[in-house]
Enzyme design. Structure first.
Site, PDB file in Angstrom:
ATOM      1  N   SER A 263       0.951  -1.359  -0.083  1.00  0.00           N
ATOM      2  CA  SER A 263      -0.014  -0.128  -0.202  1.00  0.00           C
ATOM      3  C   SER A 263       0.955   1.437  -0.122  1.00  0.00           C
ATOM      4  CB  SER A 263      -1.100   0.117   1.451  1.00  0.00           C
ATOM      5  OG  SER A 263      -0.266  -0.170   2.272  1.00  0.00           O
TER       6      SER A 263
ATOM      7  N   HIS B 181      -5.636  -2.980  -2.525  1.00  0.00           N
ATOM      8  CA  HIS B 181      -5.290  -1.826  -3.494  1.00  0.00           C
ATOM      9  C   HIS B 181      -5.311  -2.795  -4.908  1.00  0.00           C
ATOM     10  CE1 HIS B 181      -4.408   1.355  -0.788  1.00  0.00           C
ATOM     11  NE2 HIS B 181      -4.034   0.378  -0.044  1.00  0.00           N
TER      12      HIS B 181
ATOM     13  N   LYS C 204     -11.862   1.352  -1.432  1.00  0.00           N
ATOM     14  CA  LYS C 204     -10.614   1.867  -2.204  1.00  0.00           C
ATOM     15  C   LYS C 204     -11.285   2.227  -3.703  1.00  0.00           C
ATOM     16  CE  LYS C 204      -7.348   0.224   0.926  1.00  0.00           C
ATOM     17  NZ  LYS C 204      -7.588   1.534   1.881  1.00  0.00           N
TER      18      LYS C 204
HETATM   19  N1  PLP Z   1      -5.399  -3.493   3.576  1.00  0.00           N
HETATM   20  C1  PLP Z   1      -4.568  -2.602   2.992  1.00  0.00           C
HETATM   21  C2  PLP Z   1      -3.336  -2.960   2.145  1.00  0.00           C
HETATM   22  C3  PLP Z   1      -4.743  -1.242   3.048  1.00  0.00           C
HETATM   23  O1  PLP Z   1      -4.144  -0.423   2.696  1.00  0.00           O
HETATM   24  C4  PLP Z   1      -6.037  -1.053   3.703  1.00  0.00           C
HETATM   25  C5  PLP Z   1      -6.273   0.403   3.856  1.00  0.00           C
HETATM   26  O2  PLP Z   1      -6.251   1.191   4.831  1.00  0.00           O
HETATM   27  C6  PLP Z   1      -6.734  -2.036   4.343  1.00  0.00           C
HETATM   28  C7  PLP Z   1      -6.182  -3.358   4.404  1.00  0.00           C
HETATM   29  C8  PLP Z   1      -7.663  -1.623   5.400  1.00  0.00           C
HETATM   30  O3  PLP Z   1      -8.863  -1.348   4.441  1.00  0.00           O
HETATM   31  P1  PLP Z   1     -10.027  -0.279   5.104  1.00  0.00           P
HETATM   32  O4  PLP Z   1      -9.631   0.865   4.775  1.00  0.00           O
HETATM   33  O5  PLP Z   1     -11.299  -0.944   4.107  1.00  0.00           O
HETATM   34  O6  PLP Z   1     -10.399  -0.756   6.495  1.00  0.00           O
END
Ligand code: PLP
Length: 403
Positions: free
Chosen positions: A180, A208, A239
């Site tokens: 990310s 992502h 996202k």
């Molecule tokens: N996994 C990754 C790689 C992320 O970048 C994010 C983003 O915040 C999440 C999980 C968590 O997702 P969410 O924002 O839907 O809680």
């Protein structure tokens, strides 16, 4: 009192180290623009990759669901918060991902934490990449299993850990599909091979990747053609799909197990029906309009080319996704550069520890399908101008110039 003093001191230290975090209240959003304190900014730090968060059809779907079901779900899915819309969304996500079943959680964070902690525990081992997202890290820690990390994408180190892990009752490997904060892809074919060789299960976080990577936007697992090899695929609705919520895709048995054992699924109120209806509509639009993903990738290539032409430096591998990290190093410098861009009407947040390792503070630039070439040019021009002017410019030139 003593405790209060300690947190005040810690906050002061965060200030001094450039690690203090602030919230910026948006007053509105329109395409890639946001309004903050009455001023319009061009946003280059959103994960709304396909521009779906403000789509009229999605807004309408959410409104209609609110009219029919009200706003809050009122209870956990296992009490009275489950609806036909939650289940329809799960069926749609399973069809999209090509898995037997899916389970929706109120957020991606909760999906990760609750799934890992349910799948491994005392007597097991969980192994993850050092640059995995915090939600994976937290799930690993919370699980009670032994937790080992390997250096970023270091397959030799992963194999070494697996080789010494035969005594464990269960072995789980967890990795981001797209990292990310760096934008590079996990070497999934190699990880799958090692998982098979050492009888470990594999969980891929495609937060992502979903909607972005792969011919049909199914994520990194589709990109590598590994649909049959990955045991647990996690994705977000937050996202590219422009909403809120997370999900886990896999076998029926996995999903039934999580319904019974995942604490972040069981002990929390269900996602509002409106969010589910919005996610279904977003999925529909995403599949009906591949042109959005095509526009996104045109912008990724255009920005990458722009960096090259201008002699600007971004992480070499960032072209694998819409995430372009510009590593600055020092947190205060990264904040100063982000502020300089902000003054020019461009919003790129500075990402600092503990989100990224010490000494790797960065500007994390993301492009979306909504940006035009002119928007991207204005970012490139601002970066070039910053490189040429003032103390902050010097810092940027040091970090940005291609050798
Ligand atoms: N996994 C990754 C790689 C992320 O970048 C994010 C983003 O915040 C999440 C999980 C968590 O997702 P969410 O924002 O839907 O809680």
């Amino acid at each position: 009192m003593e405790g209060l003093f300690l947190i005040e001191k810690e906050l002061q230290e965060l200030h001094q180290e450039g690690l203090y975090r602030r919230l910026l209240p948006l007053e509105g959003m329109e395409g890639p623009f946001v309004r903050i304190r009455g001023k319009k900014y061009l946003c280059f730090c959103s994960n709304n990759y396909l521009g779906l968060s403000g789509h009229p059809r999605i807004k309408r779907a959410a409104q209609e669901a609110i009219e029919r079901y009200g706003w809050g779900a009122g209870a956990s899915r296992l009490v009275s918060g489950n609806t036909t819309i939650h289940e329809a969304l799960e069926a749609e996500l399973a069809r999209f991902k090509g898995t037997e079943a899916t389970l929706v959680f109120p957020s991606g964070y909760m999906a990760n934490v609750g799934t890992i902690a349910a799948l491994v525990g005392k007597g097991g081992i969980v192994i993850g990449d050092r640059l995995n997202h915090a939600s994976l890290m937290d799930g690993c820690r919370l699980s009670g299993a032994d937790f080992r990390v390997y250096a970023h994408k270091d397959m030799d180190e992963l194999e070494g850990i697996l080789r010494r892990a035969s005594q464990y009752r269960e072995r789980l490997i967890v990795t981001d599909g797209v990292f990310s904060m760096d934008g590079d892809l996990a070497p999934l074919p190699n990880i799958v091979e090692l998982a098979r060789k050492y009888k470990a299960r594999l969980m891929v976080d495609d937060a992502h990747g979903t909607g972005v990577i792969g011919k049909k936007g199914k994520g990194t697992v589709e990109h590598y053609g590994l649909e049959r090899e990955v045991d647990v695929q996690m994705g977000t609705l937050s996202k590219a799909l422009g909403g809120i919520g997370g999900f886990v895709a896999g076998s029926k048995t996995l999903v039934e197990y999580l319904k019974n054992r995942s604490r972040s699924f069981i002990y929390t109120t269900a996602l509002p029906v409106a969010a589910c209806a919005a996610a279904m509509e977003a999925l529909r639009i995403m599949e009906e309009e591949p042109s959005r993903r095509e526009a996104l990738w045109r912008n990724v290539r255009y920005l990458k080319e722009g960096f090259k032409v201008q002699g600007l430096k971004s992480s070499k591998e960032a072209v694998e996704s819409p995430i372009f990290p510009i590593i600055i190093g020092d947190a205060r410098e990264a904040v100063a550069l982000s502020r300089s861009l902000f003054e020019k009407g461009l919003w790129v947040t500075a990402i600092r520890p503990p989100t990224v390792p010490e000494g790797t503070s960065r500007l994390r630039v993301t492009v979306t399908s909504e940006h035009t070439r002119e928007h991207i040019q204005s970012l490139l021009k601002a970066l070039v101008r910053l490189r040429r002017t003032g103390a902050e410019g010097q810092a940027l030139s040091h970090h940005l110039l291609d050798p």
